[in-house]
Scaffold this active site. Structure first.
Site, short mmCIF file in Angstrom:
data_model
loop_
_atom_site.label_atom_id
_atom_site.label_comp_id
_atom_site.label_asym_id
_atom_site.label_seq_id
_atom_site.Cartn_x
_atom_site.Cartn_y
_atom_site.Cartn_z
N GLU A 1 39.02 50.01 113.61
CA GLU A 1 38.02 50.56 112.69
C GLU A 1 36.79 51.10 113.42
O GLU A 1 36.13 52.02 112.96
CB GLU A 1 37.60 49.52 111.66
CG GLU A 1 38.66 49.20 110.61
CD GLU A 1 39.63 48.10 111.03
OE1 GLU A 1 39.58 47.68 112.22
OE2 GLU A 1 40.42 47.66 110.18
N PHE B 1 41.21 35.58 100.73
CA PHE B 1 41.77 36.16 101.95
C PHE B 1 41.06 37.46 102.30
O PHE B 1 40.92 38.34 101.45
CB PHE B 1 43.28 36.40 101.78
CG PHE B 1 43.90 37.06 102.98
CD1 PHE B 1 43.97 36.39 104.20
CD2 PHE B 1 44.38 38.36 102.91
CE1 PHE B 1 44.51 37.00 105.32
CE2 PHE B 1 44.93 38.98 104.03
CZ PHE B 1 44.98 38.29 105.24
N GLN B 2 40.62 37.58 103.52
CA GLN B 2 39.90 38.75 104.03
C GLN B 2 38.65 39.07 103.22
O GLN B 2 38.28 40.23 103.07
CB GLN B 2 40.82 39.98 104.12
CG GLN B 2 41.89 39.81 105.20
CD GLN B 2 42.60 41.10 105.55
OE1 GLN B 2 42.79 41.97 104.72
NE2 GLN B 2 43.02 41.23 106.81
N LYS C 1 38.98 45.44 94.54
CA LYS C 1 40.32 45.98 94.32
C LYS C 1 40.56 46.29 92.83
O LYS C 1 41.21 47.28 92.50
CB LYS C 1 41.36 44.98 94.84
CG LYS C 1 42.65 45.65 95.25
CD LYS C 1 43.56 44.69 96.03
CE LYS C 1 44.89 45.35 96.33
NZ LYS C 1 45.78 44.46 97.08
N MET D 1 25.23 50.16 135.18
CA MET D 1 23.83 50.04 134.81
C MET D 1 23.36 48.59 134.97
O MET D 1 22.26 48.32 135.46
CB MET D 1 23.63 50.52 133.38
CG MET D 1 22.18 50.66 132.97
SD MET D 1 21.26 51.81 134.02
CE MET D 1 21.42 53.35 133.11
#
Lengths: 582, 179
Positions: free
Chosen positions: A71, A133-134, A183, A497
């Site tokens: 993502e 869930f999630q 959803k 760096m």
């Protein structure tokens, strides 16, 4: 939630009663995007966003969907897309980890004022807060990193939320907005109609420049003996490049660009004195503390630009032209604040300023340039005694062969500073980089987004071996869509760096900065991306030519000097007057 | 710059989650919120937050700018204590038994201008409004004789200068109608 919006019609008359369609929330999401002119979504599917993906199946002829490998790749690609087009980038992810993987990009976009609409799926509304869930609290998590966010739990809320989101994302100071859709809101059906909006009661993104502020600014400018302009990202965001050029040429005032101000005016312009900031050019930094009037346009006095604030431009009267009221007096006190979009402000200022020239003042910059050339640039343009290439010479070669016209995308670190310093920016909207957030891993996916948006332009992505490995899986995205990003990997086998800081400020105690790198060409080959590895400077010219001539994505792996340091440098916490050349 | 007590009045649309954004503006800058009150204002749909902080004027200006940057925030104002009339309310639950021992509690109630809200067999609930120092003073005295529970509200305030927000909103609405 209550929305205030008005309908825009060509003739100013009210439209006839709006026709509605009885469709699902998921389909409505796509219709909203189409109504806002979106043709591309960068997204990754998952459980809670599946209804939208199902609806997308029937819209593939109207909306392109790009599937990254993570993502984070989606959102940086959307950022790259937005940066070159100045249109709102759209990305999409599922709930929980999907949404949280967008978070780095959201934070990146708010720091660098990039317009994004981020759509996230959410669990069913009846299980919100149950650790389903999630499930994560996306709104809570994105509050401090988004310009605006909202959760949708009913399909009827979708059109107004999207209208608001697109208006907010790309008006005023642009930024990312997040729409979190449960959803059930995606599944539910309702009577859909869409009206875009340009009005929110509590949001006034485009303040008109006040006459007295403009006059005060003009008076200061006209009376100045050693004025200096700081050109920020706001100029290109406002599309004010023409006005800026006119203003600069009429007033004859020399300018320095912030890192995101690069390409707001061509490097070749005689009044362009270089880049500001920690690794900017010597003259612009030193002269900031010697000028009498400082004109800051569309920039926010980031600490990487100012160095030690209490010793920053204390001698100068400051004119701050800025669209975001919260930036006025945030870091540097403004003697005159012009609260406006750069384009409007410059348009108003141009007739009031006198035509002038400052030959002695220019000569002071030229003297600084000479010092910087002798101590830094000359060295950076050639290989070292062991015949190892330096990053600067690679960037210069790419710059020469692309005639300063390419879109330059970078990751974060030493190579980024070198790309900012040594590419010769002669076009506009050609600098795509993570500035405020300094997000390693930004480069490759952002380059994809830029090239996908503007395939006709050459897009060169400079990455270091550290940052490249954070998102190199997006070679898969480049390969799958055959998007011809030209990746120049400047490999010094170090997190350069950090190593430089450890060398200079931590007694060379190199703590966790050396990498065991993979065979990058094999990795590229594995993804179906062609590549080449060079170590000898004599191959550079021809290898760059080969890369640029290739039709498709290409990885040029360049081994460079291991312990190269970036100078000039304003050490952290020091005054810009203490810029070090060695 | 010296630290002072400031009271912020913030007017916003009513939106779920906005409080979270408002609070994080303070926490991000390591400014402690001493008291916070939120309620619908005299205007329908417009919510009013009253927030008390102790910080510098420079910081409180920046806080207001950041608050106004929030899309749903209409306006944010800040005031020093002499620019506002403000009040807090405190409730005290004390054992009924102490009331029955002489007139000490009665004297306290009179002296502090408190009032009795509820009388039960076990306890009595007192109410006092005032500044924090005043509600605190009564608390200290009641603690001497025993107290079950104490609670104090956030500050609410009214500005001494005439409030301009009503006019401001009317201008906005007019602007909307013109467009």
């Amino acid at each position: 939630m209550k929305y205030y919006h008005k309908e825009e019609t060509a003739n100013g008359q009210a439209k006839s009663p709006v026709k509605t369609e009885y469709i699902s929330g998921a389909e409505a999401v796509l219709k909203c995007l189409l109504a806002e002119g979106v043709d591309t979504i960068f997204g990754y599917p998952g459980g809670a966003i599946m209804p939208v993906y199902d609806a997308l199946y029937d819209y593939q002829d109207q909306i392109n969907h790009i599937l990254p490998r993570h993502e984070q790749g989606a959102i940086h690609a959307a950022e790259g897309y937005a940066r070159v087009t100045r249109q709102t980038g759209v990305c999409m992810a599922t709930s929980g980890p999907g949404a949280l993987n967008l978070a780095t990009g959201i934070a990146d976009a708010i720091m660098d004022s990039v317009p994004l609409v981020c759509i996230t799926g959410q669990v069913f509304s009846h299980v919100l807060g149950s650790d389903a869930f999630q499930e994560t609290d996306v709104i809570g998590c994105t509050n401090s990193i988004s310009k605006w966010n909202c959760q949708i739990t009913r399909p009827e809320q979708i059109p107004e939320a999207f209208a608001k989101a697109f208006y907010i994302a790309n008006s005023g100071r642009p930024g990312p907005v997040v729409i979190d859709i449960t959803k059930d809101a995606q599944n539910g059906k309702f009577d859909f109609s869409y009206q875009s909006t340009k009005y929110i009661r509590s949001y006034h993104p485009l303040p008109k420049p006040k006459k007295d502020a403009i006059q005060n600014a003009a008076d200061l400018i006209n009376a100045a003996k050693k004025p200096f302009i700081l050109a920020g990202h706001g100029i290109q965001i406002a599309g004010a490049q023409e006005e800026f050029k006119t203003f600069v040429e009429k007033t004859g005032i020399p300018l320095g660009c912030t890192i995101h101000g690069l390409s707001s005016i061509p490097n070749s312009h005689p009044l362009h004195m270089g880049m500001l900031g920690m690794h900017g050019n010597y003259g612009p930094n030193i002269k900031t503390n010697e000028c009498d009037v400082l004109i800051a346009i569309g920039m926010r006095f980031d600490d990487r630009v100012t160095g030690k604030l209490s010793e920053y431009a204390t001698q100068a009267k400051v004119i701050h032209i800025e669209i975001d009221p919260s930036e006025i007096n945030k870091n540097v006190h403004a003697d005159v604040a012009v609260l406006a979009d750069a384009k409007d402000a410059l348009k108003a200022l141009i007739p009031l300023v006198k035509k002038k020239s400052y030959p002695e003042w220019y000569a002071e910059f030229a003297a600084c340039d000479k010092m910087e050339y002798e101590k830094v640039i000359q060295r950076d343009m050639q290989a070292n005694a062991k015949n190892e290439m330096r990053m600067g010479q690679v960037v210069k070669e790419v710059s020469d062969q692309t005639k300063g016209q390419a879109v330059v995308v970078t990751d974060v670190g030493q190579h980024q500073m070198v790309a900012a310093r040594y590419y010769n920016y002669l076009s506009t909207n050609q600098w795509v980089s993570s500035g405020g957030a300094g997000t390693m891993g930004y480069g490759l996916p952002a380059a994809f987004g830029a090239k996908y948006a503007q395939p006709e332009r050459e897009v060169v992505c400079f990455v270091g071996d550290g940052g490249f490995q954070m998102t190199l899986q997006e070679l898969g995205m480049c390969s799958q869509w055959n998007v011809g990003v030209k990746i120049v990997l400047l490999d010094n086998n170090y997190l350069g760096m950090v190593r430089q800081w450890q060398q200079l400020f931590f007694d060379r105690r190199y703590s966790s900065v050396e990498l065991q790198n993979p065979d990058f060409l094999k990795i590229a080959e594995g993804f179906g991306v062609k590549g080449r590895h060079i170590t000898d400077p004599k191959d550079l010219k021809e290898a760059v030519a080969e890369m640029l001539a290739f039709d498709g994505p290409y990885l040029l792996h360049v081994s460079v000097e291991k312990e190269e340091n970036i100078f000039p440098m304003v050490p952290s916490g020091c005054s810009i007057s203490d810029t070090r050349l060695e | 710059m010296e630290n002072k007590e400031y009271t912020l009045s913030v007017f916003s649309e009513n939106k779920v989650g906005l409080l979270n954004r408002v609070v994080s503006i303070f926490t991000r800058r390591y400014v402690n919120i001493e008291s916070l009150n939120t309620s619908e204002s005299s205007m329908t749909d417009v919510y009013r937050y009253t927030i008390v902080v102790t910080t510098t004027e420079e910081m409180v200006k920046k806080l207001c700018a950041q608050l106004e940057k929030q899309i749903e925030v209409l306006k944010a104002f800040y005031y020093e204590n002499d620019e506002i009339v403000y009040q807090e309310i405190a409730l005290y639950k004390v054992p009924t038994a102490v009331f029955l021992e002489g007139n000490h509690v009665e004297k306290l109630i009179r002296a502090h201008n408190a009032r009795i809200l509820d009388i039960e067999k076990e306890y009595i609930v007192l109410e006092k409004t005032g500044h924090k120092s005043e509600t605190e003073a009564l608390l200290r005295e009641l603690e001497q004789i025993g107290i079950y529970e104490f609670v104090r509200s956030g500050r609410i305030s009214i500005t001494r200068p005439m409030e301009q927000l009503n006019n401001y909103l009317k201008t906005l609405e007019a602007h909307q109608n013109v467009n």
